[in-house]
Design an enzyme around this catalytic site. Structure first.
Site, PDB file in Angstrom:
ATOM      1  N   PRO A 126       7.274  -9.887  13.531  1.00 52.41           N
ATOM      2  CA  PRO A 126       6.549 -10.774  12.621  1.00 52.41           C
ATOM      3  C   PRO A 126       7.474 -11.231  11.491  1.00 52.41           C
ATOM      4  CG  PRO A 126       5.282  -8.791  13.051  1.00 52.41           C
ATOM      5  CD  PRO A 126       6.637  -8.576  13.634  1.00 52.41           C
ATOM      6  N   LYS A 171       2.310  -3.958  13.768  1.00 54.96           N
ATOM      7  CA  LYS A 171       3.667  -3.761  14.274  1.00 54.96           C
ATOM      8  C   LYS A 171       4.467  -2.972  13.232  1.00 54.96           C
ATOM      9  CE  LYS A 171       3.500  -7.574  17.411  1.00 54.96           C
ATOM     10  NZ  LYS A 171       4.240  -8.468  18.238  1.00 54.96           N
TER      11      LYS A 171
END
Length: 115
Positions: free
Chosen positions: A2, A34
């Protein structure tokens, strides 16, 4: 992987930038699900921005991720990033746009190759 690209017309000092980077990294990691070791945040302060015809404090952001994005996640990210901008830079949430990209794996490079 990300990634948050954050642009604001507010000049940002090193301490404030560091705080925003840390807060945004933790938020992306938690909300998208994540590890922080995968998250990148890029801060661009003092960028010329006109929003709604004025140069009052404003921001634009892009969130790019391979998976993990969707309607509820995007809404939570938008709210959380807006809170960070309000708290750290006094940017009202009505003067902030955010765009979300759910990138296909081959369209994102890392370590000399693609995912």
């Amino acid at each position: 992987m990300p990634t948050l690209n954050l642009f604001t017309n507010i000049p940002v000092d090193a301490v404030t930038t560091s705080d925003i980077l840390k807060d945004a990294t933790k938020a992306l990691s938690k909300i998208i699900g994540k590890p922080e070791s995968y998250v990148m945040v890029v801060m661009h302060g003092g960028v010329p921005i006109v929003f709604a015809g004025t140069e009052a404090p404003a921001a634009f952001a892009e969130v790019i991720s391979i998976g993990g994005l969707g309607q509820s996640v995007n809404a939570k990210l938008s709210s959380t990033i807006a809170d960070i901008l309000q708290t750290k830079l006094s940017i009202d949430s009505s003067r902030f746009y955010i765009k979300f990209f759910d990138s296909p794996r081959p369209f994102f490079g890392f370590n000399g190759t693609t995912f």
